[in-house]
Design a protein around this motif. Structure first.
Motif, mmCIF file in Angstrom:
data_model
loop_
_atom_site.group_PDB
_atom_site.id
_atom_site.type_symbol
_atom_site.label_atom_id
_atom_site.label_comp_id
_atom_site.label_asym_id
_atom_site.label_seq_id
_atom_site.Cartn_x
_atom_site.Cartn_y
_atom_site.Cartn_z
ATOM 1 N N GLN A 14 21.229 40.198 -50.721
ATOM 2 C CA GLN A 14 20.996 39.060 -49.828
ATOM 3 C C GLN A 14 21.171 39.509 -48.382
ATOM 4 O O GLN A 14 22.117 40.230 -48.056
ATOM 5 N N GLY A 15 20.242 39.105 -47.528
ATOM 6 C CA GLY A 15 20.308 39.498 -46.112
ATOM 7 C C GLY A 15 19.370 40.637 -45.773
ATOM 8 O O GLY A 15 19.168 40.966 -44.600
ATOM 9 N N SER A 18 16.512 41.217 -42.649
ATOM 10 C CA SER A 18 16.865 40.349 -41.523
ATOM 11 C C SER A 18 16.311 40.967 -40.225
ATOM 12 O O SER A 18 16.540 42.132 -39.940
ATOM 13 N N GLY A 19 15.574 40.196 -39.463
ATOM 14 C CA GLY A 19 14.985 40.720 -38.222
ATOM 15 C C GLY A 19 13.549 41.193 -38.409
ATOM 16 O O GLY A 19 12.719 41.070 -37.513
ATOM 17 N N LYS A 40 11.066 35.203 -46.524
ATOM 18 C CA LYS A 40 12.228 35.270 -45.633
ATOM 19 C C LYS A 40 13.399 34.492 -46.245
ATOM 20 O O LYS A 40 14.528 34.987 -46.301
ATOM 21 N N CYS A 43 14.902 36.363 -49.316
ATOM 22 C CA CYS A 43 15.739 37.524 -48.979
ATOM 23 C C CYS A 43 17.017 37.163 -48.224
ATOM 24 O O CYS A 43 18.062 37.787 -48.436
ATOM 25 N N LEU A 44 16.939 36.149 -47.364
ATOM 26 C CA LEU A 44 18.100 35.828 -46.528
ATOM 27 C C LEU A 44 19.049 34.815 -47.173
ATOM 28 O O LEU A 44 20.255 34.870 -46.962
ATOM 29 N N GLU A 45 18.488 33.912 -47.994
ATOM 30 C CA GLU A 45 19.343 32.865 -48.588
ATOM 31 C C GLU A 45 19.560 33.034 -50.083
ATOM 32 O O GLU A 45 20.477 32.448 -50.653
#
Length: 288
Positions: A14-15, A18-19, A40, A43-45
């Motif tokens: 997770q994360g 990022s960017g 997004k 992958c991030l949440e």
């Protein structure tokens, strides 16, 4: 010389990415359109812990690896001499070698993930301390005929694959062997790179017919053969990869024999960097 290596399943977290999603907005939008959900957000949440389900893991890693590569070559203005990827990562190696575009690669891994996810009740485990020959011998001696060798990750790190209960049984037996330093069940959702993927391989082979590939612009080392892809057999090799062992040790050894070779991992984590370090260490320790 330099080789870029791209990680496969097991490196997701997770994360990751990022960017990158905002930096490569156009490709991120393209990915969302192909997948039907936000890459997004996945992958991030990590909603519903989907990142560990192969039908989501594979597209997620492919996108993050691809964007990481595009950022790297844009920032450093250097292209590698060779590329290789571990299992799913091989699709990023082919993308880097311009065998297909971002969109085609994503369509392929989405289908690959979907087909592999349909075959449930599988498991995998890493056996540390034994080489491939010793693991094969033990499987035979213990009558574990339904368990396959899936990955030769390093000379003394062998991954086995099969039905969940058979892998649990195998793990218990390997733990009793004095040479075994550790048996680690893998956080995967299927018996990948084994005979249990035969059906997925056949269906994927059919799916591949609709696509056109270009000859790779950089040599891509294949997991199945541990040598560069040939253009004529590209589709066949990609299909075979689903139910064949990942010959990672042989692939890295092949590259090391090319002369002074540096390796850089492109994508989340440093799993492959650790494996390459082990392979190099064991190569130095082996009698010549």
């Amino acid at each position: 010389m330099i080789t870029y290596v791209f990680p496969g399943q097991g490196s997701q977290k997770q994360g990751m990415g990022s960017g990158l999603f905002d930096e490569f907005k156009e490709l991120t939008d393209q990915a969302d359109e192909i997948l039907g959900y936000s890459i997004k957000r996945l992958c991030l949440e990590n909603p519903y812990s989907n990142l560990n389900k192969t039908q989501f893991t594979q597209p997620a890693l492919y996108v993050v690896n691809a964007l990481s590569y595009l950022k790297k070559i844009r920032d450093e203005e250097v292209k590698p001499d060779f590329v290789a990827g571990h299992s799913l990562g091989e699709y990023n190696a082919l993308f880097a070698a311009e065998a297909f575009d971002f969109e085609t690669g994503l369509q392929l891994v989405r289908k690959r993930g979907e087909l592999m996810s349909l075959i449930s009740n599988g498991g995998m485990a890493a056996v540390m301390g034994l080489n491939e020959e010793q693991v094969a011998k033990a499987l035979k001696e213990y009558h574990l005929h339904d368990v396959d060798i899936a990955n030769v990750n390093a000379p003394y790190q062998i991954v086995i694959s099969g039905k969940k209960d058979e892998i649990e049984k195998a793990a218990s037996l390997f733990e009793t062997m004095t040479e075994v330093t550790m048996v680690l069940p893998l956080n995967v959702s299927g018996a990948f790179h084994s005979r249990y993927m035969n059906k997925a391989k056949e269906e994927f082979e059919e799916f591949l017919h609709a696509f056109y590939f270009s000859p790779p612009s950089i040599p891509v080392i294949s997991n199945v053969y541990a040598k560069p892809y040939t253009y004529e057999f590209m589709k066949q090799t990609l299909a075979d990869q689903i139910n064949h062992s990942v010959k990672w040790t042989d692939s890295i050894s092949y590259l090391m024999k090319k002369g002074h070779m540096e390796f850089e991992e492109v994508g989340p984590g440093n799993v492959l960097t650790g494996l390459i370090h082990r392979i190099k260490k064991d190569a130095e320790a082996m009698p010549r």
